[in-house]
Each structure stands twice: as structure tokens, then as C-alpha cells.
Write a protein that holds these residues in place. Structure first.
Motif, mmCIF file in Angstrom:
data_model
loop_
_atom_site.group_PDB
_atom_site.id
_atom_site.type_symbol
_atom_site.label_atom_id
_atom_site.label_comp_id
_atom_site.label_asym_id
_atom_site.label_seq_id
_atom_site.Cartn_x
_atom_site.Cartn_y
_atom_site.Cartn_z
ATOM 1 N N ARG A 32 16.558 31.938 24.169
ATOM 2 C CA ARG A 32 17.399 33.140 24.122
ATOM 3 C C ARG A 32 18.788 32.829 23.579
ATOM 4 N N LEU A 33 19.315 31.666 23.945
ATOM 5 C CA LEU A 33 20.635 31.275 23.462
ATOM 6 C C LEU A 33 20.636 31.145 21.942
ATOM 7 N N ARG A 34 19.647 30.462 21.402
ATOM 8 C CA ARG A 34 19.568 30.290 19.937
ATOM 9 C C ARG A 34 19.332 31.620 19.227
ATOM 10 N N LEU A 35 18.412 32.418 19.724
ATOM 11 C CA LEU A 35 18.108 33.688 19.063
ATOM 12 C C LEU A 35 19.293 34.648 19.114
ATOM 13 N N THR A 36 19.954 34.717 20.260
ATOM 14 C CA THR A 36 21.120 35.602 20.374
ATOM 15 C C THR A 36 22.248 35.110 19.477
ATOM 16 N N PHE A 37 22.440 33.802 19.407
ATOM 17 C CA PHE A 37 23.476 33.255 18.536
ATOM 18 C C PHE A 37 23.265 33.703 17.093
ATOM 19 N N TRP A 38 22.059 33.530 16.575
ATOM 20 C CA TRP A 38 21.805 33.878 15.175
ATOM 21 C C TRP A 38 21.790 35.393 14.952
ATOM 22 N N ALA A 39 21.364 36.152 15.939
ATOM 23 C CA ALA A 39 21.413 37.612 15.803
ATOM 24 C C ALA A 39 22.863 38.080 15.736
ATOM 25 N N VAL A 40 23.718 37.541 16.595
ATOM 26 C CA VAL A 40 25.123 37.952 16.602
ATOM 27 C C VAL A 40 25.834 37.463 15.335
ATOM 28 N N TRP A 100 31.589 49.438 14.221
ATOM 29 C CA TRP A 100 31.711 49.491 15.681
ATOM 30 C C TRP A 100 30.353 49.603 16.355
ATOM 31 N N ARG A 101 29.431 50.276 15.723
ATOM 32 C CA ARG A 101 28.079 50.397 16.284
ATOM 33 C C ARG A 101 27.416 49.023 16.388
ATOM 34 N N HIS A 102 27.561 48.229 15.340
ATOM 35 C CA HIS A 102 27.011 46.872 15.361
ATOM 36 C C HIS A 102 27.735 46.009 16.394
ATOM 37 N N PHE A 103 29.019 46.248 16.560
ATOM 38 C CA PHE A 103 29.790 45.520 17.566
ATOM 39 C C PHE A 103 29.252 45.814 18.968
ATOM 40 N N ILE A 104 28.961 47.062 19.246
ATOM 41 C CA ILE A 104 28.402 47.442 20.550
ATOM 42 C C ILE A 104 27.080 46.726 20.796
ATOM 43 N N ILE A 105 26.222 46.696 19.790
ATOM 44 C CA ILE A 105 24.930 46.006 19.935
ATOM 45 C C ILE A 105 25.160 44.517 20.198
ATOM 46 N N SER A 106 26.121 43.915 19.516
ATOM 47 C CA SER A 106 26.435 42.493 19.724
ATOM 48 C C SER A 106 26.880 42.230 21.158
ATOM 49 N N ILE A 107 27.753 43.084 21.684
ATOM 50 C CA ILE A 107 28.236 42.932 23.060
ATOM 51 C C ILE A 107 27.075 43.073 24.047
ATOM 52 N N LEU A 108 26.210 44.039 23.811
ATOM 53 C CA LEU A 108 25.063 44.236 24.709
ATOM 54 C C LEU A 108 24.123 43.037 24.668
ATOM 55 N N LEU A 109 23.890 42.494 23.484
ATOM 56 C CA LEU A 109 23.051 41.290 23.381
ATOM 57 C C LEU A 109 23.680 40.125 24.139
ATOM 58 N N TYR A 115 25.730 40.333 26.773
ATOM 59 C CA TYR A 115 25.586 40.572 28.206
ATOM 60 C C TYR A 115 24.166 40.250 28.672
ATOM 61 N N LEU A 116 23.179 40.699 27.906
ATOM 62 C CA LEU A 116 21.790 40.437 28.285
ATOM 63 C C LEU A 116 21.475 38.943 28.251
ATOM 64 N N LEU A 117 22.096 38.224 27.328
ATOM 65 C CA LEU A 117 21.926 36.769 27.306
ATOM 66 C C LEU A 117 22.457 36.160 28.600
ATOM 67 N N LEU A 118 23.660 36.557 29.003
ATOM 68 C CA LEU A 118 24.232 36.019 30.243
ATOM 69 C C LEU A 118 23.359 36.351 31.447
ATOM 70 N N ARG A 119 22.829 37.551 31.478
ATOM 71 C CA ARG A 119 21.943 37.939 32.577
ATOM 72 C C ARG A 119 20.682 37.082 32.589
ATOM 73 N N ALA A 160 14.444 38.476 11.577
ATOM 74 C CA ALA A 160 14.357 38.873 10.164
ATOM 75 C C ALA A 160 15.123 40.152 9.836
ATOM 76 N N PRO A 161 15.001 41.235 10.594
ATOM 77 C CA PRO A 161 15.763 42.441 10.226
ATOM 78 C C PRO A 161 17.276 42.218 10.194
ATOM 79 N N PHE A 162 17.788 41.410 11.113
ATOM 80 C CA PHE A 162 19.219 41.122 11.126
ATOM 81 C C PHE A 162 19.618 40.275 9.917
ATOM 82 N N VAL A 163 18.849 39.234 9.657
ATOM 83 C CA VAL A 163 19.163 38.320 8.553
ATOM 84 C C VAL A 163 19.012 39.026 7.206
ATOM 85 N N PHE A 164 17.941 39.792 7.036
ATOM 86 C CA PHE A 164 17.740 40.513 5.768
ATOM 87 C C PHE A 164 18.841 41.535 5.523
#
Length: 160
Positions: free
Chosen positions: A136-144, A103-112, A114-118, A19-23
Motif C-alpha cells: 500500500r505504501l508503494r502504490l499510494t506513493f506512485w499514485a500520489v 483541487w479535485r485531484h488534491f482532495i483525492i490525494s489527501i484521501l489516499l 489518510y486511507l494509507l495511514l489507516r 495505469a490510469p494515474f500514470v497514463f
């Protein structure tokens, strides 16, 4: 039965967690026509801090799996801790550490990502249940996707 309940609870909480990302994405793209720009920019800041919190949470959950004596992964404890520090650096105010909002949001996207792959590797190794990887795949997809929408609007407004 307990596994199905756990899966249902985690799915529900995960969807609420988007919700925070979508809103924020919606507020930015509805601005300035419906949402005043200064309010939309506050929403993107909330999404940024929330993203860093989620990164820290996911890194910590992986650290817990790393500490499990019966674990099947040979991952070090250090990457999760570094990820948390990078997520923290992404939310440090511009007066201390200048980095544009997009760029800050980009960093968070990259970290998400990486954590998905892990976590997917942990699912493959049997550390986490199979349904967790799909969730995790679905949630990370929609968050990114939401973060990409936020970044694109910020770039259009000149917030590099």
C-alpha cells in the motif's frame, strides 16, 4: 503457499491499478506536442473518477475490517463513509459544485494518504498482513506522485 499467491495477485493488480494515474500524467505532460490537449484533459478526468472509485474501494475494505468481530482496532465505521462522500464530492461536475480540477485531484490525494495511514495502523495491529502495508505504501506513493504531476500540469494551463 496461498499467502504468497495472494501477495503476488494483489501486487500485480495494484500495479495495473496505477495505469490510469500514470497514463493521465503522461498524456498531460506530452500535450500538446504529442497528445492533443482536449484528449489529455479527458485522461485527467478519467484519472479523477478512477481515483474516487479507488478511494471508495479502499474505504470499503477498511469498513470490512472494522466489522470483523475479532478486530484489534478501535476505529469507528463513520470515517470510511465520510471519506467516500468526500471522494464523491470531488467528482461532482462544476455546474453543480464548483471546485477547480487541480483541487479535485488534491482532495483525492489527501484521501489516499489518510486511507494509507489507516491501513498501516491496521497492519501494525495485525488486522492486515505486513506485506500489505509495504504494498500500500508503494502504490499510494506512485499514485500520489502521478496525481501531483497531473495537478502541476493543470495549474500550468490555468485549470485551478
Amino acid at each position: 503457499m496461498a499467502k504468497n499467491r495472494q501477495k503476488a495477485e494483489m501486487t500485480q493488480l495494484g500495479l495495473y491499478g496505477l495505469a490510469p494515474f500514470v497514463f493521465a500524467a503522461a498524456a498531460l505532460w506530452l500535450s500538446p506536442a504529442i497528445v492533443p490537449q482536449h484528449i489529455a484533459l479527458n485522461f485527467q478526468q478519467i484519472a479523477l473518477v478512477y481515483g474516487a472509485v479507488i478511494v471508495a474501494y479502499l474505504a470499503g475494505a477498511g469498513a470490512g475490517a472494522t466489522l470483523n468481530p475479532g478486530q484489534k482496532l478501535q476505529e469507528s465505521f463513520i470515517p470510511g463513509q465520510l471519506i467516500t462522500l468526500v471522494g464523491f464530492a470531488a467528482i461532482i461536475p462544476d455546474s453543480v459544485f464548483y471546485l477547480g480540477d487541480a483541487w479535485r485531484h488534491f482532495i483525492i490525494s489527501i484521501l489516499l494518504g489518510y486511507l494509507l495511514l489507516r491501513d498501516l495502523a491496521a497492519v501494525s495491529a495485525g488486522v492486515f498482513p505486513k506485506w500489505y502495508g509495504a504494498l500500500r505504501l508503494r502504490l499510494t506513493f506512485w499514485a500520489v506522485i502521478s496525481l501531483l504531476l497531473i495537478m502541476s500540469r493543470l495549474l500550468l494551463w490555468g485549470y485551478y
